[in-house]
Scaffold this motif. Structure first.
Motif, PDB file in Angstrom:
ATOM      1  N   VAL A 100     -43.523  16.113  38.378  1.00 40.05           N
ATOM      2  CA  VAL A 100     -43.859  16.487  37.000  1.00 40.05           C
ATOM      3  C   VAL A 100     -42.660  17.164  36.325  1.00 40.05           C
ATOM      4  O   VAL A 100     -42.325  16.867  35.165  1.00 40.05           O
ATOM      5  N   VAL A 101     -41.996  18.065  37.053  1.00 44.86           N
ATOM      6  CA  VAL A 101     -40.811  18.732  36.501  1.00 44.86           C
ATOM      7  C   VAL A 101     -39.712  17.708  36.221  1.00 44.86           C
ATOM      8  O   VAL A 101     -39.051  17.758  35.176  1.00 44.86           O
ATOM      9  N   GLY A 102     -39.515  16.763  37.123  1.00 48.61           N
ATOM     10  CA  GLY A 102     -38.507  15.734  36.925  1.00 48.61           C
ATOM     11  C   GLY A 102     -38.811  14.836  35.739  1.00 48.61           C
ATOM     12  O   GLY A 102     -37.899  14.427  35.012  1.00 48.61           O
ATOM     13  N   LEU A 103     -40.086  14.510  35.547  1.00 50.77           N
ATOM     14  CA  LEU A 103     -40.470  13.702  34.389  1.00 50.77           C
ATOM     15  C   LEU A 103     -40.126  14.418  33.085  1.00 50.77           C
ATOM     16  O   LEU A 103     -39.596  13.810  32.144  1.00 50.77           O
ATOM     17  N   GLY A 109     -33.621  14.433  28.875  1.00 53.25           N
ATOM     18  CA  GLY A 109     -32.208  14.166  29.091  1.00 53.25           C
ATOM     19  C   GLY A 109     -31.439  15.333  29.665  1.00 53.25           C
ATOM     20  O   GLY A 109     -30.227  15.434  29.462  1.00 53.25           O
ATOM     21  N   VAL A 110     -32.119  16.218  30.395  1.00 52.80           N
ATOM     22  CA  VAL A 110     -31.455  17.396  30.963  1.00 52.80           C
ATOM     23  C   VAL A 110     -31.551  17.394  32.485  1.00 52.80           C
ATOM     24  O   VAL A 110     -31.516  18.452  33.124  1.00 52.80           O
ATOM     25  N   LEU A 111     -31.654  16.198  33.082  1.00 54.40           N
ATOM     26  CA  LEU A 111     -31.710  16.090  34.533  1.00 54.40           C
ATOM     27  C   LEU A 111     -30.279  16.214  35.071  1.00 54.40           C
ATOM     28  O   LEU A 111     -29.609  15.220  35.366  1.00 54.40           O
ATOM     29  N   THR A 112     -29.799  17.419  35.190  1.00 55.02           N
ATOM     30  CA  THR A 112     -28.408  17.696  35.517  1.00 55.02           C
ATOM     31  C   THR A 112     -28.315  18.541  36.782  1.00 55.02           C
ATOM     32  O   THR A 112     -29.281  19.211  37.171  1.00 55.02           O
ATOM     33  N   PRO A 113     -27.136  18.562  37.426  1.00 50.49           N
ATOM     34  CA  PRO A 113     -26.983  19.381  38.643  1.00 50.49           C
ATOM     35  C   PRO A 113     -27.310  20.856  38.446  1.00 50.49           C
ATOM     36  O   PRO A 113     -27.947  21.453  39.323  1.00 50.49           O
ATOM     37  N   PRO A 114     -26.905  21.511  37.337  1.00 51.38           N
ATOM     38  CA  PRO A 114     -27.287  22.926  37.193  1.00 51.38           C
ATOM     39  C   PRO A 114     -28.792  23.145  37.176  1.00 51.38           C
ATOM     40  O   PRO A 114     -29.298  24.080  37.813  1.00 51.38           O
ATOM     41  N   LEU A 115     -29.524  22.268  36.462  1.00 52.34           N
ATOM     42  CA  LEU A 115     -30.976  22.423  36.421  1.00 52.34           C
ATOM     43  C   LEU A 115     -31.579  22.167  37.793  1.00 52.34           C
ATOM     44  O   LEU A 115     -32.446  22.924  38.258  1.00 52.34           O
ATOM     45  N   GLY A 197     -28.324  11.482  33.750  1.00 52.56           N
ATOM     46  CA  GLY A 197     -29.075  12.717  33.597  1.00 52.56           C
ATOM     47  C   GLY A 197     -30.341  12.558  32.796  1.00 52.56           C
ATOM     48  O   GLY A 197     -30.833  13.527  32.204  1.00 52.56           O
ATOM     49  N   ALA A 198     -30.879  11.354  32.776  1.00 56.75           N
ATOM     50  CA  ALA A 198     -32.062  11.092  31.956  1.00 56.75           C
ATOM     51  C   ALA A 198     -32.767   9.857  32.482  1.00 56.75           C
ATOM     52  O   ALA A 198     -32.203   9.060  33.242  1.00 56.75           O
ATOM     53  N   ILE A 199     -34.029   9.694  32.084  1.00 56.70           N
ATOM     54  CA  ILE A 199     -34.783   8.478  32.366  1.00 56.70           C
ATOM     55  C   ILE A 199     -34.402   7.449  31.305  1.00 56.70           C
ATOM     56  O   ILE A 199     -34.631   7.668  30.110  1.00 56.70           O
ATOM     57  N   VAL A 200     -33.782   6.353  31.729  1.00 54.28           N
ATOM     58  CA  VAL A 200     -33.268   5.362  30.791  1.00 54.28           C
ATOM     59  C   VAL A 200     -33.811   3.988  31.155  1.00 54.28           C
ATOM     60  O   VAL A 200     -34.172   3.722  32.303  1.00 54.28           O
ATOM     61  N   ALA A 201     -33.885   3.116  30.190  1.00 54.43           N
ATOM     62  CA  ALA A 201     -34.296   1.739  30.412  1.00 54.43           C
ATOM     63  C   ALA A 201     -33.096   0.924  30.877  1.00 54.43           C
ATOM     64  O   ALA A 201     -31.969   1.147  30.427  1.00 54.43           O
ATOM     65  N   MET A 202     -33.336  -0.020  31.778  1.00 56.09           N
ATOM     66  CA  MET A 202     -32.287  -0.915  32.283  1.00 56.09           C
ATOM     67  C   MET A 202     -32.769  -2.343  32.075  1.00 56.09           C
ATOM     68  O   MET A 202     -33.427  -2.921  32.940  1.00 56.09           O
TER      69      MET A 202
END
Length: 774
Positions: A100-103, A109-115, A197-202
């Motif tokens: 849930v936190v990752g979602l 767009g803040v899925l970064t190493p510091p977080l 660092g984000a959920i993106v479409a491919m």
């Protein structure tokens, strides 16, 4: 035979720990077993050179435990004192919470190493605090409130048997994947999430529209340690936690001995530990389903909105990981709703039902909503017709399963055991399940098992049978099956200890012999012993591995590479786009034009026009070598004209689409003229990293036959190197030009070159040349 001695040592070690238990007592023996297991895990990881990923994976279990324990306490799911038996449930809850936190972080767009680092630090801090509270409570001798019955405990020695099974699974998990490349076949989406660092479409990857809770967890892992190893270990630990959750549920419903036997049976399943050696997602589903099962089993003891929310959260995490999880989640949620309706006052029932739905939505609805907004279909690319959309290619013809009739249903246990290749591409459930099936029926018939558990198992098994018949989707259902079988074993056999001993040893024997006899990629002892490097192990099993490694090392990150010749090519740390995906995702004539191109210039123009910079060709596959014989892709020597050949290893060739250097220029032949037509091995000096080609004109001596082109690389000490290229071709009465290119690996100083008849056939060779490509 090595596998025989492994079984003997495992069985004898159980007897040794039983002797120590008699002499030292159960608690001291349990400490020795825990220390021995930890040393075994560390030894396996150290030998394979993955000790750091193992340490990080272990710490992440602590992170999940910290958040899960906090959530369980907030929901009043357990007693205030955390006991050891509750830890697997807390880990499952923690991973669901991290999903849930990752979602949220990925959407923002803040899925970064510091977080990620901050979240991990917070979870570890809470875990340490809870463990300190636990130790203090034990010193104060507070009573246990974890809900497990105070019944006879299994021998501590049997816990060592379960530990051995987990060690067997770890041996496979620490070796590189050789059936599919984890980074190319399993982790491209997770890697893209980590890079951006984000959920993106491919758009080039249809799977990026599916349900990706596990991929999100893998992305978090790859932010901590790049590469495939940490995701693989997390998948392994998910399977281990699922086994411990099965133990907890068995101890809750029956007694700890039943739980331990059920956990051992699950851990002794070859398919489970084959999956644990991959970066697939099925063991995550199994972990979350086992969590739902445990919460449902304990709902009567502590009903309310808190446990209902926990069940919904775990169920949503499972369905958000893989849609086929519905087959087992739906029956369990049905049982949960029935229990909610049968307990408490009206307002409390409505609150619990709302909490169940809320938990499911929080962890499971994101990916379905995202797919709907992006494509108009929440199940894209499946079931498009239900939403009035044109087909998107969809999956190919059904390749797994054996019918849907009544006879097929009755024969399913036998067939899945003896012909597992009809139900899964690799692995098996093992003969132990065929032996245990009657015991499960005994448990149901004698009402030894709760009616709701039997109903849930029958419903889940039926949904699986009438839909996918894919054995990987059945693994979560095994958590129910093992509990029923273990309960039946203690019901049908008068001496329960004897039943547990016999069945545990059977499970141990099944998994050990399966892994050690089915191939080195299943039980890579050389890797864990440090005798074989991870690179050499992969290169010895994977054709074209060195091409992929060199491409990952030398090409820029923005290189776009299309792969022609195989759907799931092993490309290490590089995402190649198979041409077959175009037919599934887009209605464009790309494949047709590429396969019909007659010159290298046509190929380069076509690829450059679509933004590709490089091309990988896998030669000698039927749809290239036979269907497109007149095209550039079907020729014997693809280096005669551009694109420019950069690397070659076996039947994998890497080309540069646009190069100012022009086509390859062959150097003079390195073979002595007297031996060039002899068809026997000739030794020539070579330079590591240089691209060479072997060519010859061949024909069969009467009728037809097969010829083998081989180049064996040898180091300065005269030892053959791994992954020496070899090509086998069919020849007839007429002369045919055959060729093969290869790049000399690091350490090669000599090449043993030969063109010869395969097997006992006879053939003629002339104009044999081995030269450098410049």
């Amino acid at each position: 035979m090595p596998e025989f001695w492994i079984v003997v040592l495992a069985v004898c070690s159980i007897g040794l720990f039983r002797f120590l238990e008699i002499r030292l007592g159960r608690r001291r023996t349990a400490v020795v077993i825990a220390a021995t297991t930890a040393i075994g895990f560390a030894a396996v990881a150290t030998g394979a050179g993955v000790l750091l990923p193992l340490i990080v994976a272990t710490l992440l279990q602590g992170v999940a435990y910290g958040y899960g324990r906090a959530l369980a306490r907030g929901l009043r799911l357990e007693g205030e004192v955390p006991q050891g038996a509750t830890a697997p449930l807390h880990v499952a809850l923690g991973w669901a919470m991290l999903v849930v936190v990752g979602l949220a972080a990925g959407s923002a767009g803040v899925l970064t190493p510091p977080l990620v680092g901050a979240v991990c630090l917070g979870g570890l801090t809470m875990a340490v605090g809870f463990l300190r509270a636990w130790r203090g409570a034990r010193r104060a001798a507070e009573p246990s409130r974890d809900g497990l019955p105070n019944r006879p405990q299994p021998s501590a020695a049997w816990w060592w048997g379960l530990s051995v099974l987990l060690l067997v699974g770890l041996v496979g998990a620490v070796a590189p994947e050789v059936r599919h490349d984890a980074l190319a076949a399993h982790l491209p989406i997770a890697r893209e999430f980590a890079l951006r660092g984000a959920i993106v479409a491919m758009p080039q990857n249809t799977a990026s529209y599916l349900h990706l809770n596990a991929d999100l967890l893998y992305a978090v892992a790859m932010l901590l340690l790049p590469g495939e190893m940490l995701p693989k270990l997390l998948h392994f630990f998910a399977g281990a936690a699922a086994c411990l959750l099965v133990y907890r549920t068995g101890a809750r419903l029956w007694d700890p001995r039943v739980g331990l036997l059920a956990a051992a049976i699950l851990a002794g399943t070859p398919l489970v530990w084959w999956l644990a050696a991959t970066a697939y997602t099925d063991l995550w589903v199994t972990l979350f389903v086992a969590g739902v099962l445990d919460v449902v089993a304990g709902y009567d003891r502590r009903p309310g909105a808190g446990p209902a929310f926990a069940a919904g959260l775990l169920a949503g995490a499972a369905v958000g990981t893989k849609m086929p999880a519905v087959a087992v989640v739906a029956p369990l949620l049905g049982v949960m709703l029935w229990r909610i309706a049968a307990s408490g006052r009206g307002r409390d029932r409505w609150r619990a039902a709302a909490a169940l739905v809320a938990g499911s939505v929080v962890a499971g609805a994101y990916w379905y909503s995202r797919a709907f907004f992006l494509t108009g279909n929440p199940f894209h690319p499946l079931l498009r017709q239900l939403f009035g959309l044109p087909p998107a290619g969809g999956p190919g013809p059904r390749i797994f399963g054996m019918g849907y009739g009544v006879a097929d249903l009755l024969l399913a246990p036998w067939r899945t055991t003896v012909v597992p290749h009809r139900f899964v591409e690799d692995g098996s459930i093992g003969v132990v399940y065929l032996l245990l099936a009657p015991l499960a029926l005994v448990a149901i018939a004698r009402r030894r098992a709760p009616a709701w558990l039997a109903i849930a198992f029958i419903a889940a098994g039926s949904l699986w049978f009438f839909t996918a018949q894919y054995l990987r989707f059945f693994v979560p259902v095994l958590s129910l099956a093992t509990l029923l079988a273990a309960a039946g074993a203690f019901t049908a056999v008068r001496r329960a200890a004897g039943a547990m001993a016999a069945l545990t040893v059977t499970a141990l024997f099944a998994v050990t012999t399966s892994w050690t006899t089915s191939g080195g990629w299943y039980f890579p002892l050389g890797v864990t012993a440090g005798a074989v490097s991870r690179d050499d192990f992969a290169a010895s099993h994977v054709r074209g591995y060195r091409v992929a490694k060199a491409a990952a090392r030398s090409l820029p990150r923005n290189a776009r590479i299309v792969s022609v010749g195989e759907d799931l090519v092993y490309h290490y740390d590089r995402f190649f786009v198979p041409t077959s995906w175009y037919g599934r995702r887009y209605a464009v004539p790309f494949r047709r034009d590429l396969f019909a191109a007659r010159t290298g210039a046509d190929v380069a123009h076509l690829l450059a026009g679509r933004g590709y910079t490089h091309l990988v060709v896998v030669t000698d596959l039927p749809f290239i070598g036979r269907r497109f014989e007149g095209s550039w892709l079907g020729r014997e020597a693809l280096w005669d004209e551009g694109p420019r050949l950069l690397l070659a290893d076996g039947d994998r060739y890497l080309f540069e689409v646009s190069s100012p250097r022009g086509p390859m220029v062959p150097g003079p032949s390195l073979l002595p003229q007297a031996s060039a037509d002899a068809g026997r091995a000739v030794e020539v000096a070579v330079s590591a990293g240089t691209l060479y080609a072997l060519e010859a004109h061949v024909r069969a001596d009467g009728g037809s036959g097969r010829m083998v082109l081989r180049v064996e690389w040898v180091d300065a000490a005269g030892r053959p190197l791994v992954a020496s290229p070899r090509r086998e071709v069919a020849v007839g009465e007429g002369w045919r030009r055959v060729a093969m290119a290869a790049t000399a690996p690091e350490g090669a100083v000599t090449a043993r070159v030969a063109v010869e008849a395969a097997g006992t056939g006879r053939a003629q060779v002339r104009a044999m040349r081995f030269h450098e490509l410049r």
